[in-house]
Design a protein around this motif. Structure first.
Motif, PDB file in Angstrom:
ATOM      1  N   VAL A  55      -4.692   4.212  -6.861  1.00  0.00           N
ATOM      2  CA  VAL A  55      -4.760   4.635  -5.459  1.00  0.00           C
ATOM      3  C   VAL A  55      -5.913   3.952  -4.713  1.00  0.00           C
ATOM      4  CG1 VAL A  55      -5.440   6.695  -4.140  1.00  0.00           C
ATOM      5  CG2 VAL A  55      -3.519   6.816  -5.739  1.00  0.00           C
ATOM      6  N   PRO A  73       0.520   3.443  -3.472  1.00  0.00           N
ATOM      7  CA  PRO A  73      -0.761   4.189  -3.531  1.00  0.00           C
ATOM      8  C   PRO A  73      -0.894   5.268  -2.447  1.00  0.00           C
ATOM      9  CG  PRO A  73      -1.173   1.797  -3.349  1.00  0.00           C
ATOM     10  CD  PRO A  73       0.300   1.981  -3.484  1.00  0.00           C
ATOM     11  N   ARG A  95       0.253   5.289   8.828  1.00  0.00           N
ATOM     12  CA  ARG A  95       0.553   4.824  10.183  1.00  0.00           C
ATOM     13  C   ARG A  95       0.687   3.298  10.212  1.00  0.00           C
ATOM     14  NH1 ARG A  95       0.706   7.077  15.034  1.00  0.00           N
ATOM     15  NH2 ARG A  95      -0.288   8.995  14.307  1.00  0.00           N
ATOM     16  N   LEU A  96      -0.167   2.599   9.458  1.00  0.00           N
ATOM     17  CA  LEU A  96      -0.071   1.131   9.418  1.00  0.00           C
ATOM     18  C   LEU A  96       1.288   0.704   8.866  1.00  0.00           C
ATOM     19  CD1 LEU A  96      -3.615   0.174   8.003  1.00  0.00           C
ATOM     20  CD2 LEU A  96      -2.868   0.256  10.399  1.00  0.00           C
ATOM     21  N   GLN A 130      -6.516   1.030  -4.277  1.00  0.00           N
ATOM     22  CA  GLN A 130      -6.083  -0.097  -3.439  1.00  0.00           C
ATOM     23  C   GLN A 130      -6.157   0.221  -1.951  1.00  0.00           C
ATOM     24  OE1 GLN A 130      -2.191  -1.872  -4.538  1.00  0.00           O
ATOM     25  NE2 GLN A 130      -2.306  -0.521  -6.304  1.00  0.00           N
ATOM     26  N   LEU A 131      -6.069   1.512  -1.628  1.00  0.00           N
ATOM     27  CA  LEU A 131      -6.109   1.898  -0.217  1.00  0.00           C
ATOM     28  C   LEU A 131      -7.417   1.465   0.439  1.00  0.00           C
ATOM     29  CD1 LEU A 131      -4.614   5.519  -0.378  1.00  0.00           C
ATOM     30  CD2 LEU A 131      -3.466   3.431   0.344  1.00  0.00           C
ATOM     31  N   ASP A 132      -8.490   1.363  -0.379  1.00  0.00           N
ATOM     32  CA  ASP A 132      -9.794   0.991   0.179  1.00  0.00           C
ATOM     33  C   ASP A 132      -9.820  -0.462   0.648  1.00  0.00           C
ATOM     34  OD1 ASP A 132     -10.665   3.524  -0.380  1.00  0.00           O
ATOM     35  OD2 ASP A 132     -11.451   2.988  -2.352  1.00  0.00           O
ATOM     36  N   SER A 133      -8.806  -1.255   0.247  1.00  0.00           N
ATOM     37  CA  SER A 133      -8.814  -2.670   0.601  1.00  0.00           C
ATOM     38  C   SER A 133      -8.474  -2.886   2.076  1.00  0.00           C
ATOM     39  CB  SER A 133      -7.814  -3.432  -0.270  1.00  0.00           C
ATOM     40  OG  SER A 133      -6.499  -3.020   0.070  1.00  0.00           O
ATOM     41  N   VAL A 134      -7.983  -1.868   2.754  1.00  0.00           N
ATOM     42  CA  VAL A 134      -7.590  -2.047   4.152  1.00  0.00           C
ATOM     43  C   VAL A 134      -8.532  -1.270   5.078  1.00  0.00           C
ATOM     44  CG1 VAL A 134      -5.852  -0.229   4.012  1.00  0.00           C
ATOM     45  CG2 VAL A 134      -5.655  -1.945   5.786  1.00  0.00           C
ATOM     46  N   ASP A 135      -8.888  -1.916   6.186  1.00  0.00           N
ATOM     47  CA  ASP A 135      -9.773  -1.296   7.169  1.00  0.00           C
ATOM     48  C   ASP A 135      -8.947  -0.372   8.060  1.00  0.00           C
ATOM     49  OD1 ASP A 135     -11.646  -0.589   9.016  1.00  0.00           O
ATOM     50  OD2 ASP A 135     -11.820  -2.587   9.940  1.00  0.00           O
ATOM     51  N   THR A 136      -9.250   0.905   8.030  1.00  0.00           N
ATOM     52  CA  THR A 136      -8.474   1.862   8.835  1.00  0.00           C
ATOM     53  C   THR A 136      -9.327   2.485   9.938  1.00  0.00           C
ATOM     54  OG1 THR A 136      -8.975   3.559   7.191  1.00  0.00           O
ATOM     55  CG2 THR A 136      -6.811   2.484   7.028  1.00  0.00           C
ATOM     56  N   LEU A 143      -6.998  11.735   4.143  1.00  0.00           N
ATOM     57  CA  LEU A 143      -7.132  11.164   5.487  1.00  0.00           C
ATOM     58  C   LEU A 143      -6.858   9.657   5.454  1.00  0.00           C
ATOM     59  CD1 LEU A 143      -7.974  12.250   8.343  1.00  0.00           C
ATOM     60  CD2 LEU A 143     -10.172  11.133   7.902  1.00  0.00           C
ATOM     61  N   LYS A 144      -7.447   8.994   4.469  1.00  0.00           N
ATOM     62  CA  LYS A 144      -7.249   7.549   4.329  1.00  0.00           C
ATOM     63  C   LYS A 144      -5.756   7.222   4.146  1.00  0.00           C
ATOM     64  CE  LYS A 144      -8.730   3.287   3.497  1.00  0.00           C
ATOM     65  NZ  LYS A 144      -9.653   2.534   4.369  1.00  0.00           N
ATOM     66  N   LEU A 194       0.817  -1.223   0.000  1.00  0.00           N
ATOM     67  CA  LEU A 194       0.000   0.000   0.000  1.00  0.00           C
ATOM     68  C   LEU A 194       0.844   1.264   0.000  1.00  0.00           C
ATOM     69  CD1 LEU A 194      -2.676  -1.138   2.598  1.00  0.00           C
ATOM     70  CD2 LEU A 194      -2.940  -0.978   0.117  1.00  0.00           C
ATOM     71  N   VAL A 229      -7.818   4.042  13.218  1.00  0.00           N
ATOM     72  CA  VAL A 229      -6.386   4.343  13.050  1.00  0.00           C
ATOM     73  C   VAL A 229      -6.208   5.861  12.974  1.00  0.00           C
ATOM     74  CG1 VAL A 229      -4.354   4.063  11.576  1.00  0.00           C
ATOM     75  CG2 VAL A 229      -6.003   2.181  11.807  1.00  0.00           C
ATOM     76  N   ALA A 230      -5.347   6.393  13.836  1.00  0.00           N
ATOM     77  CA  ALA A 230      -5.119   7.843  13.819  1.00  0.00           C
ATOM     78  C   ALA A 230      -4.268   8.204  12.607  1.00  0.00           C
ATOM     79  CB  ALA A 230      -4.405   8.266  15.096  1.00  0.00           C
ATOM     80  N   PRO A 231      -4.676   9.208  11.833  1.00  0.00           N
ATOM     81  CA  PRO A 231      -3.845   9.624  10.686  1.00  0.00           C
ATOM     82  C   PRO A 231      -2.465  10.070  11.162  1.00  0.00           C
ATOM     83  CG  PRO A 231      -5.633  11.196  11.067  1.00  0.00           C
ATOM     84  CD  PRO A 231      -5.866  10.034  11.983  1.00  0.00           C
ATOM     85  N   MET A 232      -1.441   9.763  10.374  1.00  0.00           N
ATOM     86  CA  MET A 232      -0.078  10.084  10.780  1.00  0.00           C
ATOM     87  C   MET A 232       0.443  11.289  10.023  1.00  0.00           C
ATOM     88  SD  MET A 232       3.208   7.560  10.570  1.00  0.00           S
ATOM     89  CE  MET A 232       4.569   8.284   9.685  1.00  0.00           C
ATOM     90  N   GLN A 271      -3.176   8.973   5.079  1.00  0.00           N
ATOM     91  CA  GLN A 271      -2.426   9.237   6.321  1.00  0.00           C
ATOM     92  C   GLN A 271      -2.660   8.130   7.349  1.00  0.00           C
ATOM     93  OE1 GLN A 271      -0.092  11.310   5.705  1.00  0.00           O
ATOM     94  NE2 GLN A 271      -0.563  13.252   6.706  1.00  0.00           N
ATOM     95  N   GLN A 272      -3.848   7.515   7.306  1.00  0.00           N
ATOM     96  CA  GLN A 272      -4.110   6.367   8.195  1.00  0.00           C
ATOM     97  C   GLN A 272      -3.286   5.149   7.756  1.00  0.00           C
ATOM     98  OE1 GLN A 272      -8.420   6.509   7.645  1.00  0.00           O
ATOM     99  NE2 GLN A 272      -8.661   6.803   9.857  1.00  0.00           N
ATOM    100  N   VAL A 273      -3.274   4.919   6.444  1.00  0.00           N
ATOM    101  CA  VAL A 273      -2.493   3.794   5.919  1.00  0.00           C
ATOM    102  C   VAL A 273      -1.004   4.013   6.222  1.00  0.00           C
ATOM    103  CG1 VAL A 273      -1.767   2.622   3.796  1.00  0.00           C
ATOM    104  CG2 VAL A 273      -4.190   3.179   4.161  1.00  0.00           C
TER     105      VAL A 273
END
Lengths: 486, 95
Positions: free
Chosen positions: B38, A304, A380-381, B40-46, A373-374, A301, B49-52, A376-378
């Motif tokens: 981009v 992306p 962190r993962l 693909q980002l939807d494939s993960v549950d966030t 936002l999405k 990820l 999760v706090a944005p970094m 920035q969350q990814v």
């Protein structure tokens, strides 16, 4: 003389074997002789280089010298240099004479290093092939029909051809490590916040970090040492003591735990690159390192996420280029809007426009949560994957790029394919970690780079591993054909 | 998410970025390819999760509110496209 290490050059200057002026003339002559084939420089600063060399010769007489006094270097044209054009590879800044020095520029001046000129780069550091520069593409010294990588392609190509012993670079998604790999040189991007971003033209502020190119890790350690350190003028600079990188080089590797992330050795990796990296891993185990398979589950990820975060920040940063206070202005604007639209439309090239458009879209009303936002969350993962990995290993090792240098024009029409050439480097920027690329072999006549990733502020350890590897390998000493004459 | 050439025009306007009409189709294709990549980002549950925003979760430092810059107007204006009497000139804004 051009194949000597920085330590040898410094000793030669100290003993009077040669002067700084002679050393500078040697590299200026190499630039003048060979750069026509490479296009790695956009500006040669012959006169100021010789003046700086003479000043360095004076310093040797008084004894107030640093490890870089009198050592020539090339400066990526993204760093502001007072009185010298700072173009950032763009028509927009083709006429921009910076009114001040970047902190990195100032620190290198203070150290007595001799700037020979400014290097070519992808426009505003946006690119992985150095083909987006307003000044034309840089050519790879190992094969002039291939790209040097980007965005710091000029710096990497110049060091590979030994037009200078050292060069600066910046790395937002791999822009030091990927060209270092493709050109067969050593490149290090330190931890985010380690080197000041003041006066370094911003692309994506939460990812941008400056670093060093050299022929070896020992040489890169000296340049990074002079560049790094806290700077109150950069709000994200980290106030933390600087390690002695040269002192860290000789540490023993016995017991060092190296992690190999399985996601970085899978489909899409060139088999020749995989073989070279596997052989390098073998060498490191002979030096006493232990190897462990690890996983970075969210690695896929990273590209992306990057292509949301970086364009979003770029669209904001580049809004300052408006044709009013500096830079390019269109002829005969009808009104203020026309002035903005045409100055930017004529001043920016296609890739920069693509990224401004993507970033503007991602930040526009109604899309912020879904994209920025999405991402920035990814992010962190991705960072948390590394934090977990570094609880088990000391250093992570992978290929730097999935394949050796590609042909000029090969990926120019397909942005997504181009973006994937940074697939192994981008996560490091998202996490803010230090990373480096070390020459690890060849596929045919094209160099292969091995990437080393360290925990936060572990630059010394990366340089140590690279240096130990370079003591038992000679890939970093290879010189491309056609650059042998003095 | 796919972007058509009308959308390219709207986004370019938001960015005050001149893009030739003849290039709109090409940009629409590029932007659609990038946006679908981009996704693909939807494939993960966030969820949760706090944005970094910063790798070390550092916050902005404060400094004393003191003037540290010197007046360098002339040097800065020397590199501007058009200035007059210490002012940056732009086309007439108010009729």
């Amino acid at each position: 003389m051009f194949q000597k290490t920085i330590s040898e050059l410094s000793a030669g200057l100290r003993s009077g074997e040669f002067s700084c002026e002679e050393l500078t003339e040697c590299f200026l002559a190499r630039v003048e002789r060979y750069d026509g084939q490479l296009n790695s420089l956009v500006t040669l600063t012959r006169d100021s280089a010789l003046a700086a060399a003479r000043a360095a010769d004076q310093r040797f007489k008084t004894g107030e010298v640093t490890p870089l006094t009198g050592i020539p270097y090339l400066h990526k044209d993204i760093f502001c240099t007072e009185g010298v054009r700072t173009s950032c590879g763009s028509r927009m800044l083709d006429n921009f004479i910076a009114p001040y020095d970047a902190t990195v520029t100032q620190k290198l001046k203070d150290a007595g290093a001799v700037m020979l000129g400014k290097t070519n780069m992808d426009e505003f550091a946006m690119g992985s092939s150095n083909e987006t520069s307003f000044y034309g593409p840089v050519r790879n010294p190992w094969d002039r029909e291939r790209v040097p990588g980007g965005s710091s392609g000029g710096s990497a190509a110049a060091v590979a051809a030994r037009l200078a012993p050292l060069a600066t670079g910046t790395d937002t998604g791999g822009s030091i490590r990927q060209p270092a790999a493709l050109c067969g040189v050593t490149g290090i991007k330190p931890t985010y916040g380690r080197v000041s971003r003041y006066g370094m033209i911003a692309f994506a502020s939460s990812l941008d970090q400056a670093g060093a190119f050299a022929a070896s890790a020992a040489d890169a350690a000296r340049l990074l040492q002079a560049m790094a350190g806290y700077d109150p003028r950069d709000s994200t600079s980290i106030d933390r003591p600087l390690e002695d990188y040269s002192a860290a080089l000789e540490e023993d590797l016995r017991g060092l735990k190296i992690g190999l992330p399985k996601e970085y050795f899978g489909a899409g990796l060139d088999t020749g690159v995989a073989d070279a990296v596997a052989a390098a891993v073998q060498s490191l185990t002979h030096l006493g390192a232990e190897v462990k398979d690890i996983s970075l589950p969210n690695a896929a990820l990273s590209v992306p996420a990057y292509y949301v975060v970086a364009p979003a920040e770029c669209s904001s940063n580049l809004s300052r280029m408006d044709g009013v206070r500096f830079g390019y202005r269109c002829d005969n604007p009808r009104d203020l809007e026309d002035l903005y639209v045409r100055s930017r439309g004529e001043g920016f090239g296609a890739e920069v426009k693509r990224r401004i458009l993507i970033g503007t879209y991602a930040l526009s009303a109604g899309y912020y949560d879904a994209y920025y936002l999405k991402a920035q969350q990814v992010r962190r993962l991705i960072r948390d994957d590394f934090v977990r990995a570094f609880s088990e290993v000391d250093v992570i090792l992978s290929p730097t790029a999935p394949a050796p240098a590609f042909r000029l024009g090969e990926k120019a029409d397909d942005p997504v394919t181009m973006y994937l050439s940074d697939i192994y480097t981008i996560a490091v920027n998202l996490a803010g970690l230090p990373g480096m690329s070390v020459p690890a072999g060849f596929v045919g006549n094209l160099p292969v780079g091995m990437q080393l990733i360290g925990n936060y502020f572990d630059e010394g350890r990366l340089l140590n591993v690279a240096h130990r590897y370079q003591q038992v390998s000679d890939w970093h000493r290879q010189l491309p054909v056609g650059f042998e004459a003095v | 998410m796919s972007v058509d050439k009308e959308a390219v025009g709207r986004i370019a306007h938001l960015a005050r970025l001149g893009v030739e009409e003849t290039e709109h189709d090409n940009y629409a294709r590029n932007l659609s390819a990038i946006l679908s990549f981009v996704e693909q980002l939807d494939s993960v549950d966030t969820s949760g999760v706090a944005p970094m925003a910063h790798p070390l979760d550092a916050s902005q430092r404060l400094r004393p509110d003191e003037v540290t810059e010197t007046d360098r107007r002339e040097q800065f204006q020397a590199i501007a496209p058009r200035v007059e009497a210490g002012l940056y000139l732009v086309p007439k804004v108010i009729e």
